[in-house]
Design a protein around this motif. Structure first.
Motif, PDB file in Angstrom:
ATOM      1  N   HIS A 164      53.085  51.098  30.498  1.00 55.35           N
ATOM      2  CA  HIS A 164      53.526  49.804  29.967  1.00 55.35           C
ATOM      3  C   HIS A 164      53.289  48.656  30.941  1.00 55.35           C
ATOM      4  O   HIS A 164      53.570  47.500  30.611  1.00 55.35           O
ATOM      5  CB  HIS A 164      54.987  49.851  29.507  1.00 55.35           C
ATOM      6  CG  HIS A 164      55.985  50.226  30.559  1.00 55.35           C
ATOM      7  ND1 HIS A 164      57.241  50.694  30.252  1.00 55.35           N
ATOM      8  CD2 HIS A 164      55.945  50.202  31.920  1.00 55.35           C
ATOM      9  CE1 HIS A 164      57.914  50.935  31.357  1.00 55.35           C
ATOM     10  NE2 HIS A 164      57.160  50.629  32.373  1.00 55.35           N
ATOM     11  N   TYR A 165      52.740  48.963  32.132  1.00 56.49           N
ATOM     12  CA  TYR A 165      52.331  47.893  33.030  1.00 56.49           C
ATOM     13  C   TYR A 165      50.972  47.306  32.647  1.00 56.49           C
ATOM     14  O   TYR A 165      50.524  46.341  33.283  1.00 56.49           O
ATOM     15  CB  TYR A 165      52.321  48.374  34.475  1.00 56.49           C
ATOM     16  CG  TYR A 165      53.725  48.644  34.994  1.00 56.49           C
ATOM     17  CD1 TYR A 165      54.593  47.601  35.269  1.00 56.49           C
ATOM     18  CD2 TYR A 165      54.186  49.947  35.168  1.00 56.49           C
ATOM     19  CE1 TYR A 165      55.881  47.835  35.724  1.00 56.49           C
ATOM     20  CE2 TYR A 165      55.477  50.194  35.619  1.00 56.49           C
ATOM     21  CZ  TYR A 165      56.314  49.135  35.897  1.00 56.49           C
ATOM     22  OH  TYR A 165      57.596  49.367  36.338  1.00 56.49           O
ATOM     23  N   SER A 166      50.319  47.884  31.650  1.00 52.32           N
ATOM     24  CA  SER A 166      49.235  47.175  30.967  1.00 52.32           C
ATOM     25  C   SER A 166      49.942  46.232  29.997  1.00 52.32           C
ATOM     26  O   SER A 166      50.185  46.571  28.837  1.00 52.32           O
ATOM     27  CB  SER A 166      48.317  48.150  30.219  1.00 52.32           C
ATOM     28  OG  SER A 166      47.544  48.907  31.107  1.00 52.32           O
ATOM     29  N   PHE A 167      50.319  45.100  30.501  1.00 56.45           N
ATOM     30  CA  PHE A 167      51.278  44.228  29.832  1.00 56.45           C
ATOM     31  C   PHE A 167      50.852  43.893  28.408  1.00 56.45           C
ATOM     32  O   PHE A 167      49.722  43.488  28.158  1.00 56.45           O
ATOM     33  CB  PHE A 167      51.470  42.947  30.637  1.00 56.45           C
ATOM     34  CG  PHE A 167      51.979  43.192  32.031  1.00 56.45           C
ATOM     35  CD1 PHE A 167      53.268  43.662  32.233  1.00 56.45           C
ATOM     36  CD2 PHE A 167      51.166  42.984  33.135  1.00 56.45           C
ATOM     37  CE1 PHE A 167      53.747  43.905  33.508  1.00 56.45           C
ATOM     38  CE2 PHE A 167      51.634  43.223  34.420  1.00 56.45           C
ATOM     39  CZ  PHE A 167      52.929  43.689  34.605  1.00 56.45           C
TER      40      PHE A 167
ATOM     41  N   LEU B 108      46.082  56.917  36.480  1.00 60.72           N
ATOM     42  CA  LEU B 108      46.659  55.710  35.890  1.00 60.72           C
ATOM     43  C   LEU B 108      45.664  54.572  36.062  1.00 60.72           C
ATOM     44  O   LEU B 108      45.295  54.226  37.193  1.00 60.72           O
ATOM     45  CB  LEU B 108      47.981  55.346  36.560  1.00 60.72           C
ATOM     46  CG  LEU B 108      48.701  54.146  35.944  1.00 60.72           C
ATOM     47  CD1 LEU B 108      49.202  54.487  34.539  1.00 60.72           C
ATOM     48  CD2 LEU B 108      49.861  53.692  36.813  1.00 60.72           C
ATOM     49  N   THR B 109      45.222  53.997  34.952  1.00 64.33           N
ATOM     50  CA  THR B 109      44.240  52.905  34.989  1.00 64.33           C
ATOM     51  C   THR B 109      44.743  51.748  34.129  1.00 64.33           C
ATOM     52  O   THR B 109      44.238  51.504  33.025  1.00 64.33           O
ATOM     53  CB  THR B 109      42.870  53.387  34.472  1.00 64.33           C
ATOM     54  OG1 THR B 109      43.049  53.937  33.157  1.00 64.33           O
ATOM     55  CG2 THR B 109      42.280  54.434  35.383  1.00 64.33           C
ATOM     56  N   ASP B 110      45.740  51.048  34.610  1.00 63.55           N
ATOM     57  CA  ASP B 110      46.266  49.918  33.859  1.00 63.55           C
ATOM     58  C   ASP B 110      45.270  48.765  33.862  1.00 63.55           C
ATOM     59  O   ASP B 110      44.388  48.679  34.720  1.00 63.55           O
ATOM     60  CB  ASP B 110      47.610  49.475  34.434  1.00 63.55           C
ATOM     61  CG  ASP B 110      48.754  50.340  33.946  1.00 63.55           C
ATOM     62  OD1 ASP B 110      48.754  50.680  32.752  1.00 63.55           O
ATOM     63  OD2 ASP B 110      49.631  50.684  34.765  1.00 63.55           O
ATOM     64  N   ILE B 111      45.444  47.868  32.931  1.00 67.43           N
ATOM     65  CA  ILE B 111      44.477  46.799  32.702  1.00 67.43           C
ATOM     66  C   ILE B 111      44.636  45.696  33.748  1.00 67.43           C
ATOM     67  O   ILE B 111      45.681  45.037  33.836  1.00 67.43           O
ATOM     68  CB  ILE B 111      44.639  46.219  31.289  1.00 67.43           C
ATOM     69  CG1 ILE B 111      44.362  47.299  30.242  1.00 67.43           C
ATOM     70  CG2 ILE B 111      43.707  45.019  31.078  1.00 67.43           C
ATOM     71  CD1 ILE B 111      44.699  46.891  28.828  1.00 67.43           C
ATOM     72  N   ASN B 112      43.623  45.542  34.571  1.00 67.19           N
ATOM     73  CA  ASN B 112      43.525  44.446  35.552  1.00 67.19           C
ATOM     74  C   ASN B 112      44.684  44.400  36.537  1.00 67.19           C
ATOM     75  O   ASN B 112      44.989  43.341  37.100  1.00 67.19           O
ATOM     76  CB  ASN B 112      43.413  43.088  34.850  1.00 67.19           C
ATOM     77  CG  ASN B 112      42.167  42.963  34.003  1.00 67.19           C
ATOM     78  OD1 ASN B 112      41.245  43.771  34.123  1.00 67.19           O
ATOM     79  ND2 ASN B 112      42.135  41.971  33.133  1.00 67.19           N
ATOM     80  N   ASN B 113      45.365  45.526  36.773  1.00 66.63           N
ATOM     81  CA  ASN B 113      46.428  45.525  37.778  1.00 66.63           C
ATOM     82  C   ASN B 113      46.750  46.957  38.201  1.00 66.63           C
ATOM     83  O   ASN B 113      46.375  47.927  37.529  1.00 66.63           O
ATOM     84  CB  ASN B 113      47.680  44.827  37.256  1.00 66.63           C
ATOM     85  CG  ASN B 113      48.460  45.658  36.264  1.00 66.63           C
ATOM     86  OD1 ASN B 113      49.147  46.619  36.632  1.00 66.63           O
ATOM     87  ND2 ASN B 113      48.369  45.320  34.979  1.00 66.63           N
TER      88      ASN B 113
END
Length: 1010
Positions: free
Chosen positions: A8-11, A35-40
């Motif tokens: 959920h850190y892929s906001f 874990l490959t969150d979007i741009n962060n």
């Protein structure tokens, strides 16, 4: 196989917390996860921690997107690879550029492109004759049957299984779609197709996934190879802060010792009136310093202390004031270095509350500066320790259930009135078709990350370049912010430095400047020990004359000071924490006051508790009391006690950990043989107050600043009040600070074109209100006015209009507030001239008079102006203009009162000064409303409190129980006739209101027809 996983850190995209992801992976027997969150990489360390606990190997990465467009996924093969990703991400975020079609040449990173990008030819990917060995192409199960069609465009030996993960089930997919609609600010029905993940982006069972790719085993093999070749090894326990301030840790310790010993002499030495006391205790004080230094050095905090000292030194060189607060004030070394003005020896503060080897998290200093100095100090830190090693700390802003319901209601297209009704009364949502959906989704969203913002003051100063741990992204003020919050910073070994701002220090700084300018006196505002012994300040406290003083000016605090009979520093320290919502709300504030006045009459809940909390009469007042009770009463070990204190103070995220600590507390208490009744009552007190309490050092720090304000108000009240007005006031509106200045003997003048500045100023005993208080006045006009006035004063309206470009609207504001009153004309004459000069021009068009060239404007006006009739003015006209433009009149509001128009009363009509003489009797009082506060009573009914001014300008307080609060509501600002019973508690009177009626004002005489 799972190398593209979103939390959920892929906001506003991902739906799963790191813990939920890991738990799902454990259930499916997955042993390695990326874990490959979007741009962060905001959630990376939380994810790694969860993986280690569950026995899963974590892999770090980032999914790079430009809006809805997926560019590529990068996996870090090791720590160097993660740093490469962070450097790349930081560079593009800082420049607000879109990510390039082709990823850069990485050394320790795998880059995977979606196969659709490759076959479309973006960036020339399909024209490559050979592919670098660090780049791959991801293929999804749904696309396997299309590979053969594009076999000539795809590098067969670089294809890899690709199964993105965003949710676990259909409910997660529905939540994901709602989040995407919120992100795009559109109706769910209008959500672009490319903005949403595929319904198949869930955590598929490994066996099922292998079956889907059975015809392409080499894709499975390569996916496993990618993950197996990546390792994220990270030491959470090694301090990450800058480790050396000078040239070595040994030199740091030597410098710190020298500064501390010099400061010991300054703080306690012969220049103090109790210099003999210092000499008799010098050995004990020196030993404590050495003991603290040993712990500081052991815990690798010497450089941290020195960097904080360096910041304070720079601030003082610039004439900035500060307050060092929080648990850092427990340190005698910090006191000697001037980081804090709280004497830990005087208050028996123990250093281990700040730093000890058992503490569960790194400590930090909280340093308050004036609100208008903070940016310069941050700039100093970035220049002094920068080069990619300094950043601001982020905070993760989360969704709240009610706000989430509103967001989701909008994307579902619900009418505003219907949505308001569902949000205001969630029970109705259970009987509403869309409402049930809103309620379910919003509960799921409650507490979920929404976006990154800036922490109130946290700064990280790193030993390594920060891109080793995080990407940096820009924020509006220009200072970069990391991509994790204070909890993560503590978890991975960073101790933040809190560089905070507050307006109270702005009051102090400006007051000292005015005293030097207006009285030719230099004030040492850090002479706290002298202030504590000052008889004038003691009397100021005794009379609770604290309006304008930091933290102790609110009605509730003034009443508490009065009830405690507070006249000294230790009592004020306690009051600063007793007033907090937890202690007050649990009923312990009343018990504290009773025991303060009769310390020998109370019986503690348990004898051991009485011994531990003897200083506070057996009542938990400070955060340290939680530690005392948990460790020495309940028998928990020091680390557990500190964890419990932090969790109860809202400084720990894990609810599961908190529950375990609560269970541990009860078990430990039972093991000590305490009864369930005793344990339950102690826990009730702890639970009710801990989330709102201060540490004792924090309360002491606030009390220090309160004493500084008290000194200034006691001996230089006019300069102090001017500073309060200019720095945004405090609890009250400017009207009541102006009233305080008048009570202290000031003459108050409305703004004047030849005397006033944008800010309020003082000249002798006269205060000239600033133009900034005038509603609707443009600052650019004032800048032009002041520039012209520096050349020579204005001598007429015409002269003003000739030299200052001003439109009619702004000119009339200046006239109505009285800006031209000292030029020999009445206001109505000036108003006539202002209208005549602007003629038929639009009200917004500036008039400068320059069309007359060198003619004398006054002569021209006299030759052409018609003869005016006699213009009369009513004395109240000025007051009504002031009320309209300043928000308050410069005369007593009681002078504007009409005849009461209410039935006469037989009750005695009294003023504030007579209240104690009428305790237990019903009376009538007339009060000008200062402030009111509504609360919920124990029976959930609404009640209120009020503060008022009487006709003599003295304050009094009222209590409105639910019946009176409901039947006689406030009807806006004004003067009220109040009837009720005078009560008294510990010398503090109040009027318990039974009825109230707002009294009418006299009409504006200009609106009354003859």
């Amino acid at each position: 196989m799972y190398w593209n996983v979103h939390s959920h850190y892929s906001f506003r995209y991902g739906t799963l917390s790191p813990a939920e992801l890991v738990q799902a992976a454990v259930r499916l027997g997955i042993s390695r996860l990326a874990l490959t969150d979007i741009n962060n990489t905001t959630g990376l360390y939380e994810f790694v921690s969860e993986c280690r606990t569950a026995g899963i190997e974590p892999v770090a990465g980032v999914e790079f997107r430009n809006g809805n467009h997926l560019c590529y996924v990068c996996l870090a093969r090791n720590a160097e690879g993660l740093a490469e990703i962070h450097v790349f991400l930081t560079d593009y975020l800082a420049q607000h550029r879109p990510f390039p079609t082709l990823a850069p040449v990485f050394i320790h990173v795998w880059t995977i492109y979606p196969w659709t990008i490759v076959v479309s030819g973006q960036g020339g990917l399909n024209a490559r004759s050979g592919w670098p060995d660090y780049e791959w192409v991801g293929v999804r199960a749904r696309d396997l049957n299309r590979i053969w069609r594009y076999r000539n465009r795809l590098p067969a030996d670089r294809l890899v299984l690709w199964q993105p993960v965003t949710f676990l089930n259909r409910a997660g997919y529905d939540l994901h779609r709602m989040l995407r609609a919120v992100q795009h600010n559109c109706l769910l029905a209008h959500l672009p197709e490319d903005a949403v993940a595929s319904e198949q982006d869930w955590l598929v069972d490994p066996d099922r996934l292998r079956l889907r790719f059975a015809a392409y085993p080499e894709l499975i093999k390569r996916a496993n190879f990618l993950l197996d070749s990546c390792a994220f090894v990270f030491d959470f326990h090694t301090p990450k802060n800058r480790q050396v301030y000078t040239t070595s840790k040994a030199d740091d310790l030597d410098l710190l010792r020298k500064l501390a010993m010099d400061g010991l002499q300054y703080r306690y030495g012969d220049r103090r009136s109790d210099g003999r006391l210092y000499r008799s205790r010098q050995k004990d004080l020196s030993q404590r310093v050495e003991r603290e230094l040993a712990t500081i050095h052991e815990c690798a905090f010497s450089a941290y202390f020195l960097m904080t000292w360096d910041l304070i030194r720079y601030a003082r060189s610039r004439g900035f004031f500060h307050v060092g607060r929080g648990s850092g004030a427990n340190s005698l070394v910090a006191y000697c270095l001037g980081i804090t003005d709280v004497d830990p020896v005087e208050l028996n503060l123990y250093f281990e509350r700040f730093i000890n080897p058992h503490r569960s998290s790194p400590p930090d200093f909280d340093i308050d500066f004036s609100w208008d100095n903070r940016d310069e100090l941050l700039e100093y830190l970035f220049k002094r320790y920068g080069n990619g090693r300094v950043c601001l700390l982020a905070t993760v802003v989360t969704f709240q259930q009610r706000a989430a319901m509103r967001e989701f209601g909008r994307v579902l297209g619900l009418p505003k009135a219907e949505l308001d009704e569902l949000v205001d009364d969630p029970h109705k949502a259970e009987y509403h078709q869309a409402g049930r959906t809103l309620l379910a989704l919003s509960k799921r969203l409650d507490g979920m990350p929404n976006y990154l913002s800036i922490h109130a003051g946290g700064v990280l100063i790193s030993e390594e370049r920060l891109t080793r741990y995080t990407a940096l992204q820009p924020m509006p003020k220009g200072f970069p912010v990391c991509q994790f919050d204070m909890y993560t910073a503590e978890d991975i070994g960073f101790a933040k430095l809190d560089v905070l701002s507050q307006r109270g220090l702005g009051h102090i700084k400006e007051a000292v400047d005015w005293i030097r300018k207006n009285r030719r006196v230099v004030v040492d505002i850090h002479a706290i020990q002298a202030f504590k012994q000052d008889a004038g300040i003691r009397e100021q406290l005794r009379r609770h004359e604290t309006l304008g003083c930091f933290y102790i000016e609110s009605p509730a605090m003034r009443q508490l000071i009065q009830k405690l009979g507070c006249q000294d520093y230790p009592t004020l320290v306690a009051a600063s924490s007793v007033i907090r919502p937890g202690v007050a709300g649990s009923g312990m504030m009343r018990s504290y006051i009773e025991r303060h006045h009769q310390p020998d009459t109370y019986r503690p809940l348990h004898p051991k508790l009485g011994e531990l909390l003897a200083e506070t009469y057996g009542i938990m007042v400070y955060q340290e009391d939680v530690i005392k009770v948990a460790h020495q009463f309940a028998g928990m070990n020091p680390a557990e006690a500190d964890l419990l204190r932090r969790a109860m103070s809202g400084k720990y995220r894990s609810r599961d950990l908190f529950k375990r600590l609560v269970d541990r507390f009860w078990e430990s208490c039972r093991a000590q043989g305490y009864s369930e009744t005793v344990i339950g009552e102690i826990w009730r007190q702890m639970e009710s107050f801990a989330g709102y309490s201060f540490s004792k050092a924090h309360s002491a720090s606030f009390a220090v600043e309160s004493y500084q304000s008290l000194y200034l108000k006691t001996y230089y009240p006019l300069e102090f009040i001017v500073a309060v007005i200019n720095n945004g006031g405090g609890f009250y509106s400017p009207e009541f600070y102006v009233h305080e200045a008048r009570r202290a003997g000031a003459g108050i003048e409305a703004p004047d074109i030849n005397r006033s500045e944008w800010r309020t100023i003082i000249d002798g005993n006269t205060i000239w209100l600033g133009w900034g208080l005038v509603k609707g006045l443009e600052r650019s006009l004032m800048e032009a006015l002041l520039m012209e006035r520096d050349e020579r004063p204005f001598d007429s309206v015409e002269d003003f209009c000739l030299r200052v470009p001003v439109n009619r609207t702004q000119l009339l504001l200046l006239v109505r507030v009285g800006g031209f009153r000292r030029l020999g004309l009445s206001k109505k004459e000036v108003l006539w001239r202002a209208h005549y000069l602007t003629g038929n021009r639009p009200a917004s068009r500036p008039y400068t008079g320059r069309s007359l060239f060198d003619q004398d404007m006054e002569s021209a006006l006299a030759a052409t102006a018609p003869e005016l009739p006699i213009l009369t003015e009513h004395p109240l006209e000025e007051a009504f203009d002031q009320w309209d433009l300043l928000g308050f009149p410069l005369v007593s509001p009681f002078q504007l009162l009409a005849e009461e128009g209410l039935s006469p009363t037989t009750l005695p009509c009294i003023k504030a000064s007579a209240m104690l003489e009428y305790v237990g009797r019903r009376v009538m009082m007339r009060g000008y409303q200062v402030t009111t506060k509504e609360i919920y009573a124990k029976n959930n009914g609404r009640m209120g409190f009020g503060t008022w001014l009487d006709v003599d300008g003295e304050y009094f307080d009222t209590v409105h129980f639910p019946k009176a609060w409901t039947e006689y509501p406030m009807r806006g600002r004004g003067i009220y006739r109040l009837e009720g019973l005078v009560t008294e508690e510990w010398g503090c009177p109040a009027l318990t209101v039974s009825t109230l009626h707002r009294l009418p004002w006299q009409p504006d005489p200009r609106t009354v027809e003859d």
